[in-house]
Motif scaffolding. Structure first.
Motif, PDB file in Angstrom:
ATOM      1  N   VAL A  85       0.811  -1.217   0.000  1.00 14.43           N
ATOM      2  CA  VAL A  85       0.000   0.000   0.000  1.00 14.43           C
ATOM      3  C   VAL A  85       0.847   1.272   0.000  1.00 14.43           C
ATOM      4  CG1 VAL A  85      -1.559   1.340   1.481  1.00 14.43           C
ATOM      5  CG2 VAL A  85      -1.923  -1.132   1.191  1.00 14.43           C
ATOM      6  N   ASP A  86       0.550   2.159  -0.919  1.00 17.19           N
ATOM      7  CA  ASP A  86       1.052   3.532  -0.823  1.00 17.19           C
ATOM      8  C   ASP A  86      -0.174   4.415  -0.582  1.00 17.19           C
ATOM      9  OD1 ASP A  86       2.260   5.954  -0.922  1.00 17.19           O
ATOM     10  OD2 ASP A  86       3.429   5.550  -2.730  1.00 17.19           O
ATOM     11  N   PRO A  87      -0.302   4.977   0.628  1.00 17.90           N
ATOM     12  CA  PRO A  87      -1.528   5.735   0.937  1.00 17.90           C
ATOM     13  C   PRO A  87      -1.662   6.973   0.067  1.00 17.90           C
ATOM     14  CG  PRO A  87       0.125   6.083   2.650  1.00 17.90           C
ATOM     15  CD  PRO A  87       0.652   4.987   1.750  1.00 17.90           C
ATOM     16  N   ILE A  88      -0.542   7.662  -0.169  1.00 17.30           N
ATOM     17  CA  ILE A  88      -0.546   8.769  -1.138  1.00 17.30           C
ATOM     18  C   ILE A  88       0.729   8.646  -1.961  1.00 17.30           C
ATOM     19  CG2 ILE A  88      -0.563  11.266  -1.517  1.00 17.30           C
ATOM     20  CD1 ILE A  88      -2.063  11.598   1.110  1.00 17.30           C
ATOM     21  N   ASP A  89       0.562   8.277  -3.216  1.00 18.95           N
ATOM     22  CA  ASP A  89       1.682   8.262  -4.155  1.00 18.95           C
ATOM     23  C   ASP A  89       1.619   9.590  -4.906  1.00 18.95           C
ATOM     24  OD1 ASP A  89       3.747   7.207  -5.951  1.00 18.95           O
ATOM     25  OD2 ASP A  89       2.139   7.171  -7.416  1.00 18.95           O
ATOM     26  N   GLY A  90       2.764  10.293  -4.901  1.00 20.41           N
ATOM     27  CA  GLY A  90       2.736  11.657  -5.447  1.00 20.41           C
ATOM     28  C   GLY A  90       2.547  12.660  -4.315  1.00 20.41           C
ATOM     29  N   THR A  91       3.193  12.391  -3.200  1.00 14.68           N
ATOM     30  CA  THR A  91       3.014  13.259  -2.019  1.00 14.68           C
ATOM     31  C   THR A  91       3.452  14.694  -2.281  1.00 14.68           C
ATOM     32  OG1 THR A  91       3.470  11.357  -0.640  1.00 14.68           O
ATOM     33  CG2 THR A  91       3.527  13.462   0.447  1.00 14.68           C
ATOM     34  N   VAL A  92       4.495  14.869  -3.087  1.00 13.11           N
ATOM     35  CA  VAL A  92       4.949  16.247  -3.334  1.00 13.11           C
ATOM     36  C   VAL A  92       3.891  16.994  -4.155  1.00 13.11           C
ATOM     37  CG1 VAL A  92       6.746  17.681  -4.384  1.00 13.11           C
ATOM     38  CG2 VAL A  92       7.381  15.640  -3.063  1.00 13.11           C
ATOM     39  N   GLY A 165      14.306  10.303  -8.137  1.00 16.92           N
ATOM     40  CA  GLY A 165      14.209  10.074  -6.692  1.00 16.92           C
ATOM     41  C   GLY A 165      14.417  11.373  -5.919  1.00 16.92           C
ATOM     42  N   TYR A 166      14.324  11.268  -4.603  1.00 11.46           N
ATOM     43  CA  TYR A 166      14.423  12.467  -3.759  1.00 11.46           C
ATOM     44  C   TYR A 166      15.858  12.873  -3.454  1.00 11.46           C
ATOM     45  CZ  TYR A 166       9.467  11.790  -2.940  1.00 11.46           C
ATOM     46  OH  TYR A 166       8.123  11.659  -3.110  1.00 11.46           O
ATOM     47  N   ASP A 167      16.820  11.969  -3.717  1.00 10.05           N
ATOM     48  CA  ASP A 167      18.204  12.255  -3.358  1.00 10.05           C
ATOM     49  C   ASP A 167      18.863  13.040  -4.490  1.00 10.05           C
ATOM     50  OD1 ASP A 167      20.819  12.316  -2.690  1.00 10.05           O
ATOM     51  OD2 ASP A 167      21.093  10.130  -2.576  1.00 10.05           O
ATOM     52  N   MET A 191       5.364  13.222 -14.271  1.00 17.51           N
ATOM     53  CA  MET A 191       4.156  13.605 -13.536  1.00 17.51           C
ATOM     54  C   MET A 191       4.334  13.672 -12.030  1.00 17.51           C
ATOM     55  SD  MET A 191       0.788  12.028 -15.204  1.00 17.51           S
ATOM     56  CE  MET A 191       1.250  10.319 -15.010  1.00 17.51           C
ATOM     57  N   GLY A 192       5.269  12.876 -11.490  1.00 15.88           N
ATOM     58  CA  GLY A 192       5.480  12.910 -10.045  1.00 15.88           C
ATOM     59  C   GLY A 192       4.653  11.920  -9.261  1.00 15.88           C
ATOM     60  N   ALA A 193       4.152  10.892  -9.899  1.00 10.51           N
ATOM     61  CA  ALA A 193       3.377   9.857  -9.195  1.00 10.51           C
ATOM     62  C   ALA A 193       3.527   8.556  -9.991  1.00 10.51           C
ATOM     63  CB  ALA A 193       1.916  10.254  -9.075  1.00 10.51           C
ATOM     64  N   ALA A 194       4.372   7.677  -9.476  1.00 13.23           N
ATOM     65  CA  ALA A 194       4.741   6.476 -10.233  1.00 13.23           C
ATOM     66  C   ALA A 194       3.533   5.593 -10.569  1.00 13.23           C
ATOM     67  CB  ALA A 194       5.769   5.673  -9.436  1.00 13.23           C
ATOM     68  N   ALA A 195       2.629   5.428  -9.600  1.00 13.84           N
ATOM     69  CA  ALA A 195       1.481   4.544  -9.849  1.00 13.84           C
ATOM     70  C   ALA A 195       0.597   5.105 -10.961  1.00 13.84           C
ATOM     71  CB  ALA A 195       0.672   4.352  -8.565  1.00 13.84           C
ATOM     72  N   PHE A 210       9.912   4.503 -17.370  1.00 14.35           N
ATOM     73  CA  PHE A 210      11.084   3.900 -16.714  1.00 14.35           C
ATOM     74  C   PHE A 210      11.461   4.771 -15.525  1.00 14.35           C
ATOM     75  CE2 PHE A 210      14.134   7.074 -18.166  1.00 14.35           C
ATOM     76  CZ  PHE A 210      13.456   7.628 -19.244  1.00 14.35           C
ATOM     77  N   GLU A 211      11.915   4.141 -14.471  1.00 14.34           N
ATOM     78  CA  GLU A 211      12.382   4.913 -13.313  1.00 14.34           C
ATOM     79  C   GLU A 211      13.253   4.041 -12.438  1.00 14.34           C
ATOM     80  OE1 GLU A 211       9.493   7.294 -11.211  1.00 14.34           O
ATOM     81  OE2 GLU A 211      10.894   7.713  -9.560  1.00 14.34           O
ATOM     82  N   ARG A 212      14.319   4.648 -11.921  1.00 13.71           N
ATOM     83  CA  ARG A 212      15.188   3.953 -10.975  1.00 13.71           C
ATOM     84  C   ARG A 212      14.752   4.211  -9.537  1.00 13.71           C
ATOM     85  NH1 ARG A 212      19.404   1.263 -12.203  1.00 13.71           N
ATOM     86  NH2 ARG A 212      20.518   1.707 -14.123  1.00 13.71           N
TER      87      ARG A 212
HETATM   88  C1  IPD Z   1       7.180   9.015  -5.360  1.00  8.92           C
HETATM   89  C2  IPD Z   1       6.451   9.294  -6.655  1.00  8.92           C
HETATM   90  C3  IPD Z   1       7.391   9.910  -7.678  1.00  8.92           C
HETATM   91  C4  IPD Z   1       8.608   9.055  -7.913  1.00  8.92           C
HETATM   92  C5  IPD Z   1       9.309   8.759  -6.592  1.00  8.92           C
HETATM   93  C6  IPD Z   1       8.340   8.119  -5.601  1.00  8.92           C
HETATM   94  P1  IPD Z   1       5.756   9.166  -3.095  1.00  8.92           P
HETATM   95  O1  IPD Z   1       6.316   8.392  -4.425  1.00  8.92           O
HETATM   96  O2  IPD Z   1       5.910   8.113  -7.174  1.00  8.92           O
HETATM   97  O3  IPD Z   1       6.775  10.075  -8.928  1.00  8.92           O
HETATM   98  O4  IPD Z   1       9.483   9.725  -8.791  1.00  8.92           O
HETATM   99  O5  IPD Z   1      10.365   7.862  -6.865  1.00  8.92           O
HETATM  100  O6  IPD Z   1       9.002   7.881  -4.384  1.00  8.92           O
HETATM  101  O7  IPD Z   1       6.928   9.479  -2.232  1.00  8.92           O
HETATM  102  O8  IPD Z   1       5.095  10.410  -3.572  1.00  8.92           O
HETATM  103  O9  IPD Z   1       4.833   8.180  -2.517  1.00  8.92           O
END
Ligand code: IPD
Ligand code: CA
Length: 264
Positions: A85-92, A165-167, A191-195, A210-212
């Motif tokens: 579960v990801d409660p909010i994907d795309g938190t930013v 990623g965030y780093d 878009m900022g939300a992987a799901a 694609f995403e690492r």
């Molecule tokens: C993030 C988002 C974002 C992706 C990051 C994820 P979060 O999930 O899916 O698009 O680039 O890798 O961590 O932190 O918003 O649940």
């Protein structure tokens, strides 16, 4: 009814309720609760409240299943099924008021490890966009009564999406990856939300993604959506700290793998 369909109906019902809670909390205003892996990696009070709601609903409906959530971690079960579960994907996006956020709920069978699990059901609900995407293994991927299908032709190049990623230390490498992929692209979205990226691949709104460095809850439900929509999902460098997820229609997936998998 098959187990996969049963789990998908439950995932959908809970994702709807959880999405409404997230949307309501967003309308009330967002309060940052903490930062996580880096200053850019945030969690809001709503992330925690929404995960608590999902966890409580799942416990009530299926007390023997395990749980793996972004905010509250893992708990084993005895049924062989784990909810990821990801409660909010795309938190930013959520924190900034951009509507591209979602609640992502998947049920997987086997060890709760994406290298070996079999996803059975998934729901990705984007309440501020008014869209929910659902899938059950062997029963297709659906949204609003329409069966989803990935694209199969990209005469003008592929419309691709990725994320970072965030780093900040990883941004240079990720941008170099984008540079390698652009020759096959007609354009790139971020878009900022992987799901949601994965749901859009399933819906044929993107040709590939694609995403690492994604975590299991970022893609558990979305990857099943893509597969059930006729697409292919693979992960490379799975034992590194930042495995790469690649998703798309069969042809675009193969093109991406050829560019991104150095073992080829
Ligand atoms: C993030 C988002 C974002 C992706 C990051 C994820 P979060 O999930 O899916 O698009 O680039 O890798 O961590 O932190 O918003 O649940
Ligand atoms: Ca999240």
């Amino acid at each position: 009814m098959s187990l996969a369909l049963e789990l998908s109906e439950l995932a959908t019902e809970i994702a709807r309720e959880a999405g409404e809670l997230a949307r309501t909390r967003r309308q009330e205003g967002v309060r940052l609760a903490a930062t996580k892996s880096s200053l850019a990696d945030i969690v809001t009070d709503a992330d925690r409240e929404v995960e608590a709601l999902i966890r409580a609903r799942l416990r009530a409906a299926r007390s023997e299943d395990g749980f793996l959530g972004e905010e509250t971690g893992a708990e084993g079960g005895s049924s062989g099924i784990t909810w990821v579960v990801d409660p909010i994907d795309g938190t930013v996006n959520y924190a900034y008021g951009i509507p591209a956020y979602n609640v992502s709920i998947a049920a997987v069978r086997g060890e709760p490890d994406p290298r070996s699990w079999e996803a059975l059901a998934g729901a990705v609900n984007a309440p501020a966009l008014g869209e929910i995407f659902t899938a059950a293994r062997g029963h297709g991927a659906w949204s609003d009564g329409n069966r989803l299908a990935v694209t199969d032709e990209t005469p003008a190049g592929a419309l691709l999406a990725t994320g970072f990623g965030y780093d900040p230390a990883t941004h240079e490498g990720d941008l170099a990856t984008v540079g390698r992929v652009m020759p096959m692209a007609r354009d790139l979205r971020r878009m900022g939300a992987a799901a949601l990226d994965l749901a859009y691949v399933a819906a044929g709104r993107l040709d590939g993604y694609f995403e690492r460095g994604l975590r299991p809850w970022d893609f558990a439900a979305g990857a099943l959506l893509v597969e059930e929509a006729g697409g292919v999902v693979s992960r490379i460098d799975v034992d590194s700290s930042r495995p790469m997820l690649i998703a798309g229609g069969p042809d675009v997936h193969a093109q991406l793998v050829a560019i991104l998998d150095e073992k080829h």
